[in-house]
Scaffold this motif. Structure first.
Motif, short mmCIF file in Angstrom:
data_model
loop_
_atom_site.label_atom_id
_atom_site.label_comp_id
_atom_site.label_asym_id
_atom_site.label_seq_id
_atom_site.Cartn_x
_atom_site.Cartn_y
_atom_site.Cartn_z
N GLN A 72 0.81 -1.21 0.00
CA GLN A 72 0.00 0.00 0.00
C GLN A 72 0.85 1.27 0.00
O GLN A 72 0.46 2.29 -0.58
N LYS A 73 2.01 1.23 0.62
CA LYS A 73 2.85 2.43 0.67
C LYS A 73 3.33 2.82 -0.73
O LYS A 73 3.46 4.01 -1.05
N TYR A 74 3.57 1.82 -1.59
CA TYR A 74 3.96 2.13 -2.96
C TYR A 74 2.77 2.63 -3.78
O TYR A 74 2.92 3.48 -4.65
N VAL A 75 1.61 2.09 -3.48
CA VAL A 75 0.38 2.56 -4.14
C VAL A 75 0.14 4.03 -3.81
O VAL A 75 -0.21 4.83 -4.70
N ILE A 76 0.34 4.41 -2.56
CA ILE A 76 0.13 5.81 -2.15
C ILE A 76 1.10 6.73 -2.87
O ILE A 76 0.73 7.81 -3.34
N VAL A 77 2.36 6.31 -2.98
CA VAL A 77 3.36 7.12 -3.69
C VAL A 77 2.95 7.31 -5.15
O VAL A 77 3.04 8.41 -5.71
N MET A 78 2.48 6.24 -5.79
CA MET A 78 2.07 6.33 -7.19
C MET A 78 0.85 7.23 -7.36
O MET A 78 0.76 7.99 -8.32
N LYS A 79 -0.09 7.14 -6.42
CA LYS A 79 -1.27 8.01 -6.49
C LYS A 79 -0.87 9.48 -6.39
O LYS A 79 -1.38 10.33 -7.13
N ASP A 80 0.03 9.77 -5.47
CA ASP A 80 0.48 11.15 -5.28
C ASP A 80 1.17 11.67 -6.53
O ASP A 80 0.94 12.81 -6.97
N GLU A 81 2.00 10.83 -7.14
CA GLU A 81 2.73 11.26 -8.35
C GLU A 81 1.77 11.43 -9.52
O GLU A 81 1.93 12.34 -10.35
N LEU A 82 0.76 10.58 -9.59
CA LEU A 82 -0.22 10.68 -10.67
C LEU A 82 -1.01 11.98 -10.57
O LEU A 82 -1.34 12.60 -11.58
N GLU A 83 -1.32 12.42 -9.35
CA GLU A 83 -2.03 13.68 -9.17
C GLU A 83 -1.22 14.86 -9.71
O GLU A 83 -1.76 15.81 -10.28
N LYS A 84 0.10 14.79 -9.54
CA LYS A 84 0.97 15.83 -10.09
C LYS A 84 0.89 15.84 -11.62
O LYS A 84 0.85 16.90 -12.25
N ILE A 85 0.87 14.65 -12.21
CA ILE A 85 0.77 14.54 -13.67
C ILE A 85 -0.56 15.09 -14.15
O ILE A 85 -0.63 15.83 -15.14
N LYS A 86 -1.63 14.72 -13.46
CA LYS A 86 -2.97 15.19 -13.86
C LYS A 86 -3.05 16.70 -13.84
O LYS A 86 -3.61 17.33 -14.74
N GLU A 87 -2.51 17.29 -12.78
CA GLU A 87 -2.55 18.75 -12.65
C GLU A 87 -1.80 19.44 -13.79
O GLU A 87 -2.28 20.41 -14.36
N GLN A 88 -0.64 18.92 -14.13
CA GLN A 88 0.16 19.52 -15.20
C GLN A 88 -0.41 19.23 -16.59
O GLN A 88 -0.28 20.05 -17.50
N SER A 89 -1.04 18.06 -16.75
CA SER A 89 -1.58 17.70 -18.07
C SER A 89 -2.73 18.62 -18.48
O SER A 89 -3.01 18.77 -19.67
N LEU A 90 -3.39 19.25 -17.49
CA LEU A 90 -4.46 20.21 -17.82
C LEU A 90 -3.91 21.43 -18.56
O LEU A 90 -4.66 22.14 -19.22
N ASN A 91 -2.61 21.65 -18.46
CA ASN A 91 -1.99 22.81 -19.08
C ASN A 91 -1.32 22.47 -20.41
O ASN A 91 -0.66 23.30 -21.01
N ILE A 92 -1.50 21.23 -20.87
CA ILE A 92 -0.89 20.80 -22.13
C ILE A 92 -1.86 21.03 -23.28
O ILE A 92 -3.04 20.71 -23.20
N LEU A 93 -1.34 21.60 -24.35
CA LEU A 93 -2.16 21.88 -25.54
C LEU A 93 -2.62 20.58 -26.17
O LEU A 93 -1.83 19.65 -26.31
#
Length: 292
Positions: free
Chosen positions: A271-292
């Motif tokens: 679960q600790k690795y799952v949490i790390v991946m979820k957190d990193e994915l949220e960063k990607i989602k946030e930045q992908s909103l700014n991609i043309l």
């Protein structure tokens, strides 16, 4: 190559006749959301300006500000009704003399009287003026587009770092998975050993139930799909522009697999690795909103 929807462009032109300045600012948006601020003499050029912007910037919240002024002082942004001004002034002067009042402020009073000062609505009749302005607009749009490209390169490098974190998390999940299965087997064996020795049971049925249980907690398919989605995301990072929406959809699929791994695994070490991946994915989602 990625492009960001955040951009800025500034261009100008000046000669002995006039000064032109164009500023373009962009932010992220699902569609092309264009706002134009331009001199009234070019109000009939809005459609042409819109076409110039859409051809270069495609998508985003775009603000275009155009400044145009002639050095000669012609074509003032305001007009004056001189006969009406003179009539007001003479009338105020007569009234002041009638009551013996000071005439110091009569000019200001007359110039501010109704209909004396009006905003000029004249359009530019000089096609050459518009051609110069149009060229400056195009230069500002090119500058803004270059800004977006530079920002896209920064985001791409950041996405590569995010993907490394996700791949590292997936690698640890793969390592933990057989260990987790052994723990499950041992727990079942310990919990049921004594009960099985004291009670009659159908061994075939029991084995079937165990197989069904292990199928429910097996995450092999999710691991494979997650790896495939990460590869697909990386592939789209390198393919041209206009990938923003597609990257957003891939993020949804990545998130679905990570969540399923977390819920099916039901294991603290994993679960600790799952949490790390979820957190990193949220960063990607946030930045992908700014991609043309």
């Amino acid at each position: 190559m990625l492009k960001s929807m955040t951009g800025y462009g500034l261009a100008g032109f000046e000669d002995e006749a006039f000064i032109v300045s164009v500023e373009v600012k962009t932010l992220n948006s699902k569609f092309l959301d264009l706002s134009i601020r331009s001199p009234k003499q070019f109000s009939d050029k809005e459609l042409e300006i819109r076409n110039l912007v859409s051809a270069r910037l495609e998508r985003g919240k775009v603000n275009v500000s155009i400044e145009f002024s002639k050095k000669s002082g012609e074509d003032l942004p305001v007009g004056f009704n001189e006969p009406l001004f003179a009539a007001y002034y003479q009338k105020y002067l007569a009234l002041a003399e009638l009551v013996g009042a000071s005439s110091d402020d009569l000019f200001k009073l007359a110039i501010q009287s109704p209909n004396v000062m009006t905003q000029s609505m004249e359009k530019s009749n000089n096609a050459e003026d518009w051609e110069v302005v149009k060229k400056v607009i195009e230069e500002a749009l090119i500058s803004c587009d270059a800004f977006r490209t530079d920002e896209g390169e920064v985001l791409e490098r950041k996405f590569d770092e995010n993907l490394e974190v996700l791949r590292d998390g997936l690698k640890h999940v793969k390592i933990e998975d057989p260990i987790r299965k052994d723990r499950i087997r041992q727990r079942i064996r310990n919990n049921f050993k004594e009960w099985l020795e004291e009670n009659d049971f159908d061994k075939n049925r029991f084995e079937q139930e165990l197989i069904y249980y292990f199928e429910k907690v097996d995450i092999t398919e999710e691991i494979v799909r997650l790896g495939t989605h990460l590869d697909y995301f990386e592939k789209n990072l390198k393919e041209g522009t206009g990938q923003g929406k597609k990257l957003g959809f891939i993020c949804q699929e990545i998130g679905r697999e990570i969540n399923t791994i977390g819920s099916k695994a039901n294991d603290a070490s994993m679960q600790k690795y799952v949490i790390v991946m979820k957190d990193e994915l949220e960063k990607i989602k946030e930045q992908s909103l700014n991609i043309l």
